[in-house]
Design a protein around this motif. Sequence first.
Motif, PDB file in Angstrom:
ATOM      1  N   ASP A  74       0.823  -1.205   0.000  1.00 21.96           N
ATOM      2  CA  ASP A  74       0.000   0.000   0.000  1.00 21.96           C
ATOM      3  C   ASP A  74       0.861   1.261   0.000  1.00 21.96           C
ATOM      4  OD1 ASP A  74      -2.421   1.275  -0.187  1.00 21.96           O
ATOM      5  OD2 ASP A  74      -2.772   1.372   1.969  1.00 21.96           O
ATOM      6  N   ARG A  75       1.891   1.258  -0.843  1.00 24.06           N
ATOM      7  CA  ARG A  75       2.740   2.438  -1.033  1.00 24.06           C
ATOM      8  C   ARG A  75       2.707   2.799  -2.521  1.00 24.06           C
ATOM      9  NH1 ARG A  75       7.595  -0.222   2.358  1.00 24.06           N
ATOM     10  NH2 ARG A  75       8.936   1.341   1.384  1.00 24.06           N
ATOM     11  N   PRO A  76       1.530   3.220  -3.003  1.00 29.27           N
ATOM     12  CA  PRO A  76       1.346   3.408  -4.447  1.00 29.27           C
ATOM     13  C   PRO A  76       2.185   4.531  -5.047  1.00 29.27           C
ATOM     14  CG  PRO A  76      -0.555   4.229  -3.230  1.00 29.27           C
ATOM     15  CD  PRO A  76       0.304   3.503  -2.242  1.00 29.27           C
ATOM     16  N   ALA A  77       2.457   5.579  -4.281  1.00 29.48           N
ATOM     17  CA  ALA A  77       3.236   6.691  -4.841  1.00 29.48           C
ATOM     18  C   ALA A  77       4.645   6.227  -5.204  1.00 29.48           C
ATOM     19  CB  ALA A  77       3.293   7.842  -3.837  1.00 29.48           C
ATOM     20  N   GLU A  78       5.252   5.411  -4.319  1.00 30.82           N
ATOM     21  CA  GLU A  78       6.588   4.883  -4.601  1.00 30.82           C
ATOM     22  C   GLU A  78       6.542   3.923  -5.783  1.00 30.82           C
ATOM     23  OE1 GLU A  78       8.604   3.461  -0.992  1.00 30.82           O
ATOM     24  OE2 GLU A  78       7.161   4.630   0.154  1.00 30.82           O
ATOM     25  N   ALA A  79       5.513   3.095  -5.826  1.00 36.40           N
ATOM     26  CA  ALA A  79       5.372   2.153  -6.931  1.00 36.40           C
ATOM     27  C   ALA A  79       5.182   2.888  -8.251  1.00 36.40           C
ATOM     28  CB  ALA A  79       4.184   1.224  -6.666  1.00 36.40           C
ATOM     29  N   ARG A  80       4.356   3.945  -8.236  1.00 32.17           N
ATOM     30  CA  ARG A  80       4.101   4.697  -9.465  1.00 32.17           C
ATOM     31  C   ARG A  80       5.394   5.315 -10.012  1.00 32.17           C
ATOM     32  NH1 ARG A  80       0.328   8.007  -7.743  1.00 32.17           N
ATOM     33  NH2 ARG A  80       1.770   9.670  -7.204  1.00 32.17           N
ATOM     34  N   GLU A  81       6.210   5.887  -9.133  1.00 24.77           N
ATOM     35  CA  GLU A  81       7.473   6.502  -9.567  1.00 24.77           C
ATOM     36  C   GLU A  81       8.389   5.460 -10.218  1.00 24.77           C
ATOM     37  OE1 GLU A  81      11.224   9.068  -7.674  1.00 24.77           O
ATOM     38  OE2 GLU A  81       9.492   8.532  -6.435  1.00 24.77           O
TER      39      GLU A  81
END
Length: 413
Positions: free
Chosen positions: A216-223
């Motif tokens: 549930d760390r989507p911002a890091e995954a998106r980058e």
Amino acid sequence: MSLLKLFSGPSPEKLEEKGDALFAAGHWGQAKLAYEGALDKRQKRSGQDIDARHRLAEKIRETFNALAREHRQTAQNLIEGGHYDEARALLTLAMEVTADRQLKAELDAQLHALTSPRNHPNDREPMVSTVRSEDSDPLLDEASEDDYFQALCGTLPQEVRDAYLAYSEDFKSGYIALNRGDFQAAAESLSRAMAQNPQPESYIPLELASAKLNLDRPAEARELLESFLEHHPHALPAYQLLCEIYWDEEDFDRVDALLASLSEELAESVAAVLLKGETLMRAGRHADARNFFRQFLKGYDWNDTVARELAKAHEALNESAEARAIYREIIGRCDSCRARIDPAIKHRYAELCFADGLYTTEILEMYLALAREIPENAAGYFDRISRIYAAQGNPTEAERFHSFARRAAAERD
């Protein structure tokens, strides 16, 4: 919005809905996390809500069973290709993750079949089962890990497989942890592996992004994913993960732009069709999704997965007769070629028929089969059978299966 509401996160109902969507898309690990979050929030509520908690516990068990079935299918493909060691490792892992007694028995039978020298005429010695005991040799455990890693890599395209096999031990540990659902360990090991291999063309960011998304760390995954696609514009799994992130953000315009950037070859793939249709479904455009999937099936050969999504669109539009007809055709096609029918398909077909009052012998027999295939749901299936017998005017069998339902519910609890 109150501060309490702002920081409490999504409701258990929303988390369960998210889990259902992820499960339907085959993302077992993410579905498990969503269901576990929903269950945790249910347990913290003042009310008991026993039924909802049982339902979520069953869904969590089914994510493990689905993962085990996926490993089993991959193992079967490996067996057909003569890769017995890799298949054995996957079957062993499948036995570890499932609690389904029947599935365990079937997996155990497959493992025993693999140990038979009759199945391997070119082997000088029979293969040794890798099922671990409490006092197993650590060297054997290490060999099992190697077999499992080889099995996982064996399912990848040649270029990706070669790259994965050349990466460090940290990558190997992280990739195994990721596929076993230990996402925290996966993120830690894969982060170290990426630091050891910072080349922009590396595939490691893709796997690390998957671990981050499951945490549930989507911002890091998106980058990670957006940067990864700059160097690997043909990597379909990266598009799939990014779609998951944008869907959760309800940024459907960004999804459309992402899918519009696909190469012509990828855009014509079934996977891209499913992503476009799922985007319409997530946006609440169920009629558009129905028409989109229907148009695809008219212009191309029959595809069970697309047909299944079309049935879901019909269900969302309360068009149960149309959905039933599609599920019935999928089942019929599997019967005609003697292929295994996905229990989830039989479940949806039977449930729609039951809801529409079609209390036929066919549906009764289908519920009997489902009780064997998905034993954790047996109580509900026996209850359905009891009601069908009652509707058919057979009170003796109705009462007998009602007692089976009570007993199965008590065993489940």
